[in-house]
Design a protein around this motif. Sequence first.
Motif, PDB file in Angstrom:
ATOM      1  N   GLU A  37       1.081  -0.994   0.023  1.00  0.00           N
ATOM      2  CA  GLU A  37       0.203  -0.166   0.143  1.00  0.00           C
ATOM      3  C   GLU A  37       1.297   1.413  -0.467  1.00  0.00           C
ATOM      4  OE1 GLU A  37      -4.077  -1.211   2.170  1.00  0.00           O
ATOM      5  OE2 GLU A  37      -2.636  -1.050   3.351  1.00  0.00           O
ATOM      6  N   ARG A  74       0.348   5.264   0.129  1.00  0.00           N
ATOM      7  CA  ARG A  74      -1.478   5.380   0.386  1.00  0.00           C
ATOM      8  C   ARG A  74      -1.985   4.579   1.131  1.00  0.00           C
ATOM      9  NH1 ARG A  74      -3.858   8.124  -4.006  1.00  0.00           N
ATOM     10  NH2 ARG A  74      -1.682   9.161  -5.470  1.00  0.00           N
ATOM     11  N   SER A  75      -1.278   4.235   1.793  1.00  0.00           N
ATOM     12  CA  SER A  75      -1.816   2.853   2.934  1.00  0.00           C
ATOM     13  C   SER A  75      -2.750   3.902   4.410  1.00  0.00           C
ATOM     14  CB  SER A  75      -0.955   2.120   3.315  1.00  0.00           C
ATOM     15  OG  SER A  75      -1.078   1.734   4.763  1.00  0.00           O
ATOM     16  N   PRO A  76      -3.711   3.141   4.565  1.00  0.00           N
ATOM     17  CA  PRO A  76      -4.791   3.429   5.530  1.00  0.00           C
ATOM     18  C   PRO A  76      -4.301   3.921   6.878  1.00  0.00           C
ATOM     19  CG  PRO A  76      -5.183   2.566   4.273  1.00  0.00           C
ATOM     20  CD  PRO A  76      -5.070   2.153   3.980  1.00  0.00           C
ATOM     21  N   ASP A 119      -2.037   1.516  -8.393  1.00  0.00           N
ATOM     22  CA  ASP A 119      -2.549   2.125  -6.935  1.00  0.00           C
ATOM     23  C   ASP A 119      -2.036   3.496  -7.491  1.00  0.00           C
ATOM     24  OD1 ASP A 119      -4.731   0.523  -7.252  1.00  0.00           O
ATOM     25  OD2 ASP A 119      -4.540   0.354  -4.681  1.00  0.00           O
ATOM     26  N   ARG A 120      -0.765   3.592  -7.568  1.00  0.00           N
ATOM     27  CA  ARG A 120       0.428   4.441  -6.974  1.00  0.00           C
ATOM     28  C   ARG A 120       0.251   4.831  -8.548  1.00  0.00           C
ATOM     29  NH1 ARG A 120       3.558   1.447  -3.704  1.00  0.00           N
ATOM     30  NH2 ARG A 120       4.834   0.611  -5.809  1.00  0.00           N
ATOM     31  N   GLY A 135      -3.061   7.117  -9.084  1.00  0.00           N
ATOM     32  CA  GLY A 135      -3.829   8.048  -8.183  1.00  0.00           C
ATOM     33  C   GLY A 135      -3.124   8.598  -8.853  1.00  0.00           C
ATOM     34  N   ASP A 136      -1.995   8.765  -8.384  1.00  0.00           N
ATOM     35  CA  ASP A 136      -0.393   9.908  -8.908  1.00  0.00           C
ATOM     36  C   ASP A 136      -1.461  10.310 -10.423  1.00  0.00           C
ATOM     37  OD1 ASP A 136       1.136   9.029  -6.955  1.00  0.00           O
ATOM     38  OD2 ASP A 136       2.179   8.487  -8.186  1.00  0.00           O
ATOM     39  N   GLU A 177      -5.268  12.065  -9.498  1.00  0.00           N
ATOM     40  CA  GLU A 177      -4.559  13.276  -8.784  1.00  0.00           C
ATOM     41  C   GLU A 177      -3.826  14.390  -9.234  1.00  0.00           C
ATOM     42  OE1 GLU A 177      -2.496  12.056  -5.118  1.00  0.00           O
ATOM     43  OE2 GLU A 177      -3.934  10.655  -4.772  1.00  0.00           O
ATOM     44  N   GLY A 223      -5.746   8.184  -1.946  1.00  0.00           N
ATOM     45  CA  GLY A 223      -5.563   7.345  -1.578  1.00  0.00           C
ATOM     46  C   GLY A 223      -5.890   5.693  -2.280  1.00  0.00           C
TER      47      GLY A 223
END
Lengths: 341, 546
Positions: A71, A74-76, B391-392, B395-396, B399, B407
Amino acid sequence: MMTLRQFLTFAGTAATFLFAASPAHAETVNLYTTREPGLIQPLLSAFTRETGVDVRTIFIKDGLAERVAAEGERSPADVLMTVDFGNLIDLVDHDLVQAVDSEVLRAAVPAALRDAGNRWFALSMRARLVYAAKDLDLEGLTYEDLADPRWKGRFCMRSGLHPYSTALIAAYIAHHGEAAAEAWLQALKANLARKAGGGDREVARDILGQLCDIGVGNSYYVGRMRSGAGGPEQQKWGDAIQVVLPRFENGGTHVNISGAAVARHAPNRDQAVRLLEYLVSPAAQQIYAHVDFEYPVNEAAEPDPITAAYGTLQPDALPLTEIARHRRTASLMAERIGFDN
Amino acid sequence: MHSGRGWSFASLLVAALVLLPLIALGAAALRGDASLWPHLLQHVLPPTLHQTALLLLGVGALVIVVGTGSAWLVSAYDFRGRALLDWALLLPLAVPTYIVAYAYMDLLHPIGPLQSGLRAVLGIDSPRDLRLPDIRSLGGCIFVLGFVLYPYVYLTTRALFLMQSATLIEAARTLGAGPRTVFVRVALPLARPAVAVGASLALMETINDIGASEFLGVRTLTISIYSTWVNRADLAGAAQIALAMLAVVAALLLIERRGRRSQRYNTAAQRARPMTPTRLSGAAGVAAFALGSVPVLLGFVAPALYLVERSIARLRFAGLPPSLLDATLNTVATAAAATVVIVALGVTVTYAARVAPGPLAQASARIAGLGYAVPGTVLAIGLLAPLGAFDRWAGDLIEGFVGGSIGLLTLGSGAALIYAYAARFLAVSAGGIESGFARIAPSIDHAARTLGETAGGVLRRVHLPMLRPALAAAALLVFVDCMKELPATLLLRPLDFETLATTLYGEAARGTYEDGAVAALIIVLAGLLPVLLLARVGRRAAETLP
């Protein structure tokens, strides 16, 4: 019969439901834990009552470190909680946690039970005990004594590769060196009444079923069995055994911990620290003692009477980090001698 | 064959999705060195390979004998209670293997009801004076896994016996073959693809099993992967063992497939009627029913009754566990959504292998099934890195356009769960759909194509209607598997999200698996409905044949 179209409609509705956003709370803290949430729920509920901070949890058995690592930034995850100090130290080694400078935590947790760099803190302690048939006289029993041939065909234990076993073997190595530990483990294997396996409670049950007379198990299982929290049947198992606090010949009783750390990229860092501070407070430590039957780490709290009845716990003086260094050797050793085969 | 290429490409894409976590595992394996292998070769592999091989042989033999035997019994004979057995034989599918292991442990333990009762009857006081074999053994594990997993073979062979063999079997009978000869020389060879599909699913489930094997003290290869990873924090070493194991499984599957490549199992265009069963009455009928009941009793009734008894005790003691309704809804919703995805992907890869019979589409179909040959947790671990990277990146990107902080997109979402289920259970859906396709003679495709239909058109207007029973069977099987899925769900699910399996596991992890009896019972009950539907689909398919 459901037609394909009906099924698709149903699945679509289901998916919508599944991905619907969860309600937002003003203040939350996200907890990733290898501890079964039922055990810590009373603590978390009490925390929420006291602070108004909502705790969201995910219980992950294996792979918690891998998930948090994947994660990334960005990990929660705010708080990472594990049982077994080895898992806790793994989190540090994977660079997944951050140091916490808290006077409250330092004051509540003895130095031997937290990281020197303030990266993790023990929250509760459990001892590795001996369960035995009631008619045996086991005064002054040591871990070394378990290798005595008089237990041949009478000794029961869970898998030698389970983290609790690994920790005990690692502690033995730390005390006596690798060669002595291997001889001891060989002797333990030779004493086994059945294949190593199952859980600690199976040891109690097998003693009741007269499959074995003596075995190794954690302290809190006995509390849960004897208190009746697990139902009348387990109470019978718990009452069928005697519990001994063994020691190392040159040390004390082997203990393990449950503990926690603040995640490196914790989005709610302040809340995370607040949760840790709450968990070592006397009130929370009482819950650990009376609901989970563990030994509190905060000296302001007392163990439950059921736990206290085993005798006075004198934890081994070896630092947990020292024992953790031998984990790999211990695990390879259990495989080498084929403890579980 | 323009459209064939499109299917080929789609199939390749599906294979790539399944391959992604395996590639990530490969990358993890390469990050380590080979230093673990001397230890493994000397101390770990000899005993674990030995145990794993014996376990697979035992379970394989048991599921094939019980699965084909019971399928033949209810197909070739008619007796009182046959209609009941027809669907009841599927029931063990509804129960996760580890639950059955727990149940038998309790039932057969020296202080359990069976041995206590036996001692009371025999007037023996101490368990020491009456030692029965321990269920915690290789034999015990074979027993548990065999009687829970045989329905995979029963399901596939039963469908085959129902739909295909009539003409050939009647021909054999006309030629004077007795019932045994018909079974051994005609029905069994004809059923080979079905037996192979069913048995390989059962065996892959066996080799990846953690719960039952560990609890019953059998040291399989999968458990070695675990101890390497969890106990020594050596993910690279664990990935190396997992991939080596995968290579062996893939090689075995390939050999089996080669063995029957040159054979054809579809009966061209002639009318295929279900065979007429031989009527058994009187003692023979009772004996047949009794024989057919054994697998149901051992694989389902005994553990289920035990769960009911435990649940009642538990409910009386502690009341209904909170949040069980949420867990049930989560379980059904996730499994349903995943099932739609997995069946669609299954149709894609099998149909591509049919219309684009080049090596690429064939290879893609094989690769798509590999996920089932990897332990669930290992597959889920493999998914973490690619999903995190996605996700990275995404997400980037997002965003960058809209600002703010979004997130994680996939990790810890339902999408990650569905992806994991798909990568894991594609083999289950593709296997069922493939044997459905195998029953449709290629001459039908040729006729439709000659009449100007595209490949997609043939699928939509000719195959899918004919495949309905196979599709429904695949869907229900996948649904039940998703509902029971534990390891990937545990690792990938969102915060504050429990399924029945994770609830049960949580309770069991507390050290008191009896506490999980209620959740276990709901898994069984929720699994019953699809299993009953599955049986109906099978029957209806037989009735509606031309």
